[in-house]
Design an enzyme around this catalytic site. Structure first.
Site, PDB file in Angstrom:
ATOM      1  CB  SER A  97      -0.821  -0.011   0.989  1.00 55.19           C
ATOM      2  OG  SER A  97       0.041   0.536   2.811  1.00 55.19           O
ATOM      3  CG  LEU A 111      -4.036   3.596   8.412  1.00 56.96           C
ATOM      4  CD1 LEU A 111      -3.914   5.050   8.584  1.00 56.96           C
ATOM      5  CD2 LEU A 111      -5.879   3.477   8.109  1.00 56.96           C
ATOM      6  CG  HIS A 122       1.264  -3.823   4.081  1.00 58.01           C
ATOM      7  ND1 HIS A 122       0.802  -3.532   5.352  1.00 58.01           N
ATOM      8  CD2 HIS A 122       0.453  -2.779   3.368  1.00 58.01           C
ATOM      9  CE1 HIS A 122       0.319  -2.623   5.006  1.00 58.01           C
ATOM     10  NE2 HIS A 122       0.070  -1.895   3.766  1.00 58.01           N
ATOM     11  CG  LEU A 124       7.894 -11.683  -0.315  1.00 58.45           C
ATOM     12  CD1 LEU A 124       9.385 -10.792  -1.107  1.00 58.45           C
ATOM     13  CD2 LEU A 124       8.306 -13.019  -0.014  1.00 58.45           C
ATOM     14  CE1 TYR A 168      12.018  -8.594   1.449  1.00 56.03           C
ATOM     15  CE2 TYR A 168      12.942  -8.993   3.835  1.00 56.03           C
ATOM     16  CZ  TYR A 168      12.018  -8.929   2.736  1.00 56.03           C
ATOM     17  OH  TYR A 168      10.613 -10.150   2.884  1.00 56.03           O
TER      18      TYR A 168
END
Length: 207
Positions: A97, A111, A122, A124, A168
Site C-alpha cells: 500500500s 492503512l 506488508h 511477502l 533484502y
C-alpha cells in the site's frame, strides 16, 4: 513482513467421459504459462490469506493481516500487489500500500494513503512447496521493477526480522533502525529502498 511457508492440497486432474469434448476454457487451461505474474484482485484474497495464515502462524503464532484487511488492500490499491502463479495456482505474493510518512508507524500496518510516495510492502509469502526455488526472489525483483514504473512511487519500505536483513539487502534495501510498528510480541528492523536506478541494480546483481 515476509515468510516462505505453506502447503496446498495437490490438485487432482479431472477427466471427461470418452466422446465428450473439453470446453474451450479447459482447453485454454493447458496453454497457461508455467509462471505468470500479475496484480491481485479481491477474488484472490482467500488464497492469499490461506498462504499467509499457514506461513505466519506456523512461524510466529500471529497473522499480520486478517482476511478483511487483505480484501481491503486488494480493493483500494490492487496495483501495489503482485502474485506469482504456477499453472494458474497462486504460489507466492506481495501485498503493498502507499504510505505518506518518513518512517513506518503502528497505523501503517492497516492503512493506505493514496497521496503517499512510499510503497509499504506488508507481506511477502511463498507456498512451502515452492521454497528454495527462487520464487520469492524473482517475485520481489519483478515487484520492485513494477513499482519503478509508477512515477508517483519514489521508494519502498518494509519491516522484517533481523535474520532476513541480508536477504533484502541484496535487493537494494538498507536498514534504517528498529521499526516503531510491532505485531504481537514481535519487533522488527525497518528497511528502505530507493527505486531510482533499480533496473541497473538488478543487472549488476548476482541474484
Amino acid at each position: 513482513m515476509s515468510t516462505q511457508t505453506i502447503q496446498y492440497m495437490k490438485p487432482v486432474a479431472l477427466r471427461l467421459p470418452p466422446g465428450i469434448p473439453e470446453s474451450p476454457s479447459r482447453q485454454r487451461r493447458h496453454t497457461l504459462p508455467a509462471n505468470e505474474f500479475r496484480c491481485l484482485t479481491p477474488e484472490d484474497a482467500a488464497g492469499v490469506f490461506e498462504i499467509e495464515r499457514e506461513a505466519f502462524i506456523s512461524v510466529s503464532g500471529v497473522c499480520p493481516l486478517q482476511l478483511d484487511q487483505v480484501q481491503h488492500f486488494l480493493t483500494v490499491c490492487p496495483e501495489l500487489s503482485l502474485g506469482c502463479f504456477v499453472e494458474g495456482r497462486l504460489v507466492a505474493f506481495i501485498i503493498g500500500s502507499l504510505w505518506d510518512k518518513e518512517r513506518l508507524t503502528q497505523e501503517s500496518l492497516t492503512l493506505h494513503r493514496p497521496m503517499g510516495r512510499t510503497a509499504h510492502l506488508h507481506l511477502l509469502a511463498v507456498h512451502r512447496t515452492f521454497r528454495q526455488l527462487g520464487k520469492g526472489s524473482t517475485l520481489l525483483w519483478r515487484y520492485l521493477h513494477h513499482l519503478d514504473g509508477q512515477p508517483a512511487v519514489r521508494r519502498a519500505v518494509l519491516m522484517c526480522e533481523d535474520p532476513l536483513v541480508p536477504f533484502y539487502q541484496r535487493f537494494g534495501f538498507h536498514p534504517v533502525g528498529p521499526c516503531a510498528a510491532t505485531v504481537g510480541s514481535l519487533t522488527f528492523t525497518e528497511m528502505q529502498c530507493s527505486l531510482r536506478g533499480h533496473a541497473s541494480l538488478r543487472r549488476n546483481s548476482d541474484s
